[in-house]
Design an enzyme around this catalytic site. Sequence first.
Site, PDB file in Angstrom:
ATOM      1  N   GLU A  71      -3.268  -3.335   3.614  1.00 15.47           N
ATOM      2  CA  GLU A  71      -1.876  -3.114   3.237  1.00 15.47           C
ATOM      3  C   GLU A  71      -1.015  -4.220   3.837  1.00 15.47           C
ATOM      4  O   GLU A  71      -0.925  -4.353   5.054  1.00 15.47           O
ATOM      5  CB  GLU A  71      -1.412  -1.745   3.740  1.00 15.47           C
ATOM      6  N   CYS A 117       5.772   2.606   4.543  1.00 14.10           N
ATOM      7  CA  CYS A 117       4.415   2.488   4.009  1.00 14.10           C
ATOM      8  C   CYS A 117       4.169   3.548   2.957  1.00 14.10           C
ATOM      9  O   CYS A 117       4.531   4.715   3.149  1.00 14.10           O
ATOM     10  CB  CYS A 117       3.393   2.616   5.135  1.00 14.10           C
ATOM     11  N   CYS A 123       0.871   5.825   4.386  1.00 16.59           N
ATOM     12  CA  CYS A 123       1.050   6.787   5.480  1.00 16.59           C
ATOM     13  C   CYS A 123       2.510   7.204   5.648  1.00 16.59           C
ATOM     14  O   CYS A 123       3.008   7.279   6.784  1.00 16.59           O
ATOM     15  CB  CYS A 123       0.494   6.238   6.791  1.00 16.59           C
ATOM     16  N   HIS A 151       5.113   8.813   9.200  1.00 18.07           N
ATOM     17  CA  HIS A 151       6.429   8.312   9.617  1.00 18.07           C
ATOM     18  C   HIS A 151       7.478   9.418   9.522  1.00 18.07           C
ATOM     19  O   HIS A 151       8.340   9.543  10.394  1.00 18.07           O
ATOM     20  CB  HIS A 151       6.821   7.114   8.765  1.00 18.07           C
ATOM     21  N   ARG A 158      -3.983   5.030  10.780  1.00 17.05           N
ATOM     22  CA  ARG A 158      -4.402   3.792  11.436  1.00 17.05           C
ATOM     23  C   ARG A 158      -4.114   3.780  12.935  1.00 17.05           C
ATOM     24  O   ARG A 158      -4.381   2.786  13.590  1.00 17.05           O
ATOM     25  CB  ARG A 158      -3.723   2.602  10.750  1.00 17.05           C
ATOM     26  N   SER A 182      -0.639  -0.580  13.627  1.00 18.55           N
ATOM     27  CA  SER A 182      -1.210  -1.923  13.518  1.00 18.55           C
ATOM     28  C   SER A 182      -0.491  -2.933  14.398  1.00 18.55           C
ATOM     29  O   SER A 182      -1.020  -4.017  14.649  1.00 18.55           O
ATOM     30  CB  SER A 182      -1.208  -2.399  12.063  1.00 18.55           C
ATOM     31  N   CYS A 233      -2.562  -2.507   8.686  1.00 14.27           N
ATOM     32  CA  CYS A 233      -1.490  -2.259   7.717  1.00 14.27           C
ATOM     33  C   CYS A 233      -0.241  -2.987   8.178  1.00 14.27           C
ATOM     34  O   CYS A 233       0.347  -2.635   9.191  1.00 14.27           O
ATOM     35  CB  CYS A 233      -1.218  -0.766   7.591  1.00 14.27           C
ATOM     36  N   CYS A 255       4.677  -2.440   6.787  1.00 11.59           N
ATOM     37  CA  CYS A 255       5.972  -2.190   7.413  1.00 11.59           C
ATOM     38  C   CYS A 255       6.752  -3.486   7.534  1.00 11.59           C
ATOM     39  O   CYS A 255       7.855  -3.508   8.050  1.00 11.59           O
ATOM     40  CB  CYS A 255       5.772  -1.573   8.791  1.00 11.59           C
TER      41      CYS A 255
END
Length: 548
Positions: free
Chosen positions: A13, A60, A63, A67, A455, A478, A522, A525
């Site tokens: 991502e 994202c 996910c 958040h 993640r 990440s 990922c 963001c």
Amino acid sequence: MARTVIDPITRIEGHLRAEMEVEDGVVTDAWVSGGCFRGMELVVENRTPADAAMIVQRICGVCPVSHCHAASIAGEKAYGITISNNARIVRNLIEGAQFLHSHILWFYNLCALDYVNPINGLSADPDAATALAAELGTSCNSDLKLVAERLTKFAENKQLSIFSGNWFESENGKGYTLPPEADLLLTSHYLEALSMQSKASEISGLLGGKMPHIMTSTVGGTMWVPTEEKLDDLWALVNEVYDWVTATMLPDTLALVPYYSDALKWGGGCGRYIAWGVFDNKSMEMNDRYLPAGVLGDNLKLDDVDEGKISEYIGHSWYKGDSDLNPREGVTDPEFTEYNVKDRYTWCKAPSYDGQCMEAGGLSRLLVAYKRNVKFVKEQIDGLLETLGVPGQIEVLQSTLGRTAARQIESVYIAGLMKDWVAELIEAVKGGDSEFFRTPATTTGDGTGFWEAPRGALYHTEHVKDGKITGYQIIIPSTWNIAPLNAKGEHGPMEQALIGVPVGDMEQPINALRTVHSFDPCTACAVHITEPKTGKSFSTVTSPWGVK
């Protein structure tokens, strides 16, 4: 000594670059660069915590639920709210569905093509492949003859569609080692995974109103109220996903081990781990979550989480200054200079815990759960180590393939928990419990949401005055993993994991790609830069896919 660069890395991502120095066929130094900036913290200022729970989901599309929940928890801390038991169960179910969607997507559709060569499956005997499934103890739901026919049509038309652009001829043609029957079987699971991840998202949509970016979780609980029909649909979907996950994902991972056992020897990273915990139990305590919170230092020594020990260094990132602040005092002030691995080379900050870099993600959660004696996890990890022929040697999981395998234990665990939570919710509703939302006791305060995304460790913190946010900071999972050099000059976890990885093909360093994908990075963001004066937006990575 030479350098190899993968830029951008695909099947993740967002945008990511890995630059590696190679000597005598081994990576000796590495720099990982997140290619874009977004600055979502600036978007939510002067808005309500409930607004933030909706807005930050746009960080994202894979996910968003995590958040939303991290933001909601932060808002609830600021407002003095403890959510109801029904809201807890519903949140666990939506979160679990998102985790399963993400894990299925990652393992099959983002990661598997590092190990599975669908084109090699064209020479497989479908009957032998069916027999292999029984031997491996994995599922065989598809007609493998029909799968082979579909693959053959792709190849004959020279249009490989979703299988094009991969490194099937890497390492001088020796980078992929599965026999044709295994390639055919696992390719059929790749195709099934496209459907099964949609089933998991259907659960999120049922509970959240839509997916991605759910609408029902909010500060104070949930706006979703079950009906008998919705509970029936929920039960059916959860059981369907459970059946496929338990029959397929872990056996498929074990099928790779005899052919890629070297990947258990490298890619370990920094050897230290963080997990904030996810899926609340009735106690609502971080250490008592179904996947509990914890910090594993050197030699996997377990400690409780101390928020005061978190800091973010920006001296090697494209932000003004070189501060190393706790995120509660953090500042997001971007300033792009140039890409220079000796100075600043990424939009990603460098988080540290007690001054040290830490790995986040599925392996981190599983190791913390193991150390906290979570029964299912401990039994499964011990069983996995027995199967690998290394009983008790948990350090084997600190590797590229170990990181990949451990996450499938989590998939099976969550799929089973989903069934339990559905039963628990049905029992509560039938017992007359109709409380799903609670109002705030105050509208001024500070709150932090410690939670997990698929993640890894996710952190939202906010200052609220009279119902409006005056400051907000986020550390996504990440950010921990793809961190650049920290204040001590120590490489981030992924950079450390790349050091020591064997490289047999400088133009297609497949083992490095396998290692990067094992973290499931990922950077979505940080997907673009905007220029406020003109309104123009552009990607900071413009090179074509491949290796420079």
